[in-house]
Design a protein around this motif. Structure first.
Motif, PDB file in Angstrom:
ATOM      1  N   LEU A 196      28.363 -15.535  13.706  1.00 27.31           N
ATOM      2  CA  LEU A 196      28.797 -15.900  15.058  1.00 27.31           C
ATOM      3  C   LEU A 196      30.315 -16.114  15.094  1.00 27.31           C
ATOM      4  O   LEU A 196      30.999 -15.651  16.017  1.00 27.31           O
ATOM      5  CB  LEU A 196      28.060 -17.169  15.514  1.00 27.31           C
ATOM      6  CG  LEU A 196      28.462 -17.783  16.857  1.00 27.31           C
ATOM      7  CD1 LEU A 196      28.293 -16.800  18.016  1.00 27.31           C
ATOM      8  CD2 LEU A 196      27.630 -19.052  17.136  1.00 27.31           C
ATOM      9  N   TYR A 214      31.960 -12.714  14.906  1.00 29.06           N
ATOM     10  CA  TYR A 214      31.740 -11.990  16.170  1.00 29.06           C
ATOM     11  C   TYR A 214      32.671 -12.486  17.271  1.00 29.06           C
ATOM     12  O   TYR A 214      33.380 -11.695  17.909  1.00 29.06           O
ATOM     13  CB  TYR A 214      30.266 -12.173  16.541  1.00 29.06           C
ATOM     14  CG  TYR A 214      29.821 -11.795  17.928  1.00 29.06           C
ATOM     15  CD1 TYR A 214      30.327 -10.673  18.588  1.00 29.06           C
ATOM     16  CD2 TYR A 214      28.829 -12.545  18.571  1.00 29.06           C
ATOM     17  CE1 TYR A 214      29.865 -10.336  19.861  1.00 29.06           C
ATOM     18  CE2 TYR A 214      28.363 -12.206  19.828  1.00 29.06           C
ATOM     19  CZ  TYR A 214      28.890 -11.103  20.471  1.00 29.06           C
ATOM     20  OH  TYR A 214      28.431 -10.764  21.720  1.00 29.06           O
ATOM     21  N   MET A 272      20.647 -10.377  19.471  1.00 30.68           N
ATOM     22  CA  MET A 272      21.310 -11.670  19.680  1.00 30.68           C
ATOM     23  C   MET A 272      22.728 -11.714  19.136  1.00 30.68           C
ATOM     24  O   MET A 272      23.579 -12.414  19.647  1.00 30.68           O
ATOM     25  CB  MET A 272      20.495 -12.764  18.978  1.00 30.68           C
ATOM     26  CG  MET A 272      19.595 -13.489  19.907  1.00 30.68           C
ATOM     27  SD  MET A 272      18.892 -14.957  19.170  1.00 30.68           S
ATOM     28  CE  MET A 272      17.769 -14.319  17.970  1.00 30.68           C
TER      29      MET A 272
HETATM   30  P1  CMP Z   1      25.416 -17.891  22.993  1.00 28.69           P
HETATM   31  O1  CMP Z   1      24.712 -18.051  24.285  1.00 28.69           O
HETATM   32  O2  CMP Z   1      26.881 -17.674  23.021  1.00 28.69           O
HETATM   33  O3  CMP Z   1      25.094 -19.163  22.055  1.00 28.69           O
HETATM   34  C1  CMP Z   1      25.124 -19.093  20.627  1.00 28.69           C
HETATM   35  C2  CMP Z   1      25.303 -17.702  20.118  1.00 28.69           C
HETATM   36  O4  CMP Z   1      24.977 -17.486  18.760  1.00 28.69           O
HETATM   37  C3  CMP Z   1      24.351 -16.800  20.877  1.00 28.69           C
HETATM   38  O5  CMP Z   1      24.753 -16.661  22.223  1.00 28.69           O
HETATM   39  C4  CMP Z   1      24.415 -15.547  20.023  1.00 28.69           C
HETATM   40  O6  CMP Z   1      25.565 -14.774  20.317  1.00 28.69           O
HETATM   41  C5  CMP Z   1      24.616 -16.091  18.617  1.00 28.69           C
HETATM   42  N1  CMP Z   1      23.436 -15.934  17.746  1.00 28.69           N
HETATM   43  C6  CMP Z   1      23.338 -15.070  16.758  1.00 28.69           C
HETATM   44  N2  CMP Z   1      22.183 -15.201  16.130  1.00 28.69           N
HETATM   45  C7  CMP Z   1      21.503 -16.168  16.741  1.00 28.69           C
HETATM   46  C8  CMP Z   1      20.220 -16.769  16.557  1.00 28.69           C
HETATM   47  N3  CMP Z   1      19.401 -16.386  15.589  1.00 28.69           N
HETATM   48  N4  CMP Z   1      19.868 -17.760  17.394  1.00 28.69           N
HETATM   49  C9  CMP Z   1      20.695 -18.153  18.378  1.00 28.69           C
HETATM   50  N5  CMP Z   1      21.921 -17.629  18.592  1.00 28.69           N
HETATM   51  C10 CMP Z   1      22.326 -16.622  17.784  1.00 28.69           C
END
Ligand code: CMP
Length: 159
Positions: free
Chosen positions: A64, A67, A112
């Motif tokens: 995260l 990213y 995700m």
């Molecule tokens: P967001 O709504 O920005 O909140 C947390 C972020 O973590 C989520 O969106 C995703 O971009 C990222 N993420 C990646 N993997 C996971 C996961 N397994 N569970 C939750 N969030 C994830």
């Protein structure tokens, strides 16, 4: 719940790189929401850690961090009736596989890890995230949207 409720929205680096900025903003404008703050910025590791502090230690945390710092984001403050809940519906579930048809994540994302957009999950989170990304003087609400008087009854929903 107030007509002037605010939420924080960020078009993530994949959304910016894919040229989705205009299409995403259009959805909030079409709904009648008022954009009272907006900027393109590069999220630093420090800023990212502050924003996502609740996820520290989770298995996806490092990915995260990578990213969200992998390119600029478009940060926004969106205002309107029940903005937090309503914007979350437009954005769709965190996992795009489960996102409602017609939501941004259903339409533009598959996984995700690259879910295109972030929106605050509560009024408390919205206030915290707006404070992280915006100075008070970067929020402009001293103008009237032409839709304001048409999308909800001011007298009924104010206050
Ligand atoms: P967001 O709504 O920005 O909140 C947390 C972020 O973590 C989520 O969106 C995703 O971009 C990222 N993420 C990646 N993997 C996971 C996961 N397994 N569970 C939750 N969030 C994830």
């Amino acid at each position: 719940m107030k007509a002037e409720e605010r939420t924080f929205v960020a078009i993530k680096p994949d959304g910016v790189k894919r040229g989705l900025i205009g299409r995403i903003i259009k959805r909030f404008e079409d709904k009648g929401f008022k954009i009272v703050g907006m900027k393109l910025l590069q999220v630093t590791p420090e800023l990212a850690a502050k924003h996502y502090e609740e996820h520290i230690g989770k298995p996806f945390y490092n990915r995260l961090m990578y990213y969200i710092t992998s390119g600029p984001i478009v940060a926004m403050v969106v205002e309107g009736y029940a903005a937090v809940e309503s914007v979350r519906h437009i954005v769709g579930a965190t996992d795009p596989c489960n996102a409602d048809v017609g939501s941004i994540r259903a339409d533009y994302a598959q996984v995700m890890e690259y879910n295109v957009i972030h929106a605050s999950d509560s009024v408390a989170s919205a206030n915290r995230e707006i404070d992280i990304y915006f100075k008070p003087e970067e929020i402009y609400d001293n103008w009237q949207s032409t839709l304001e008087k048409l999308v909800y009854d001011e007298e009924r929903y104010k206050g």
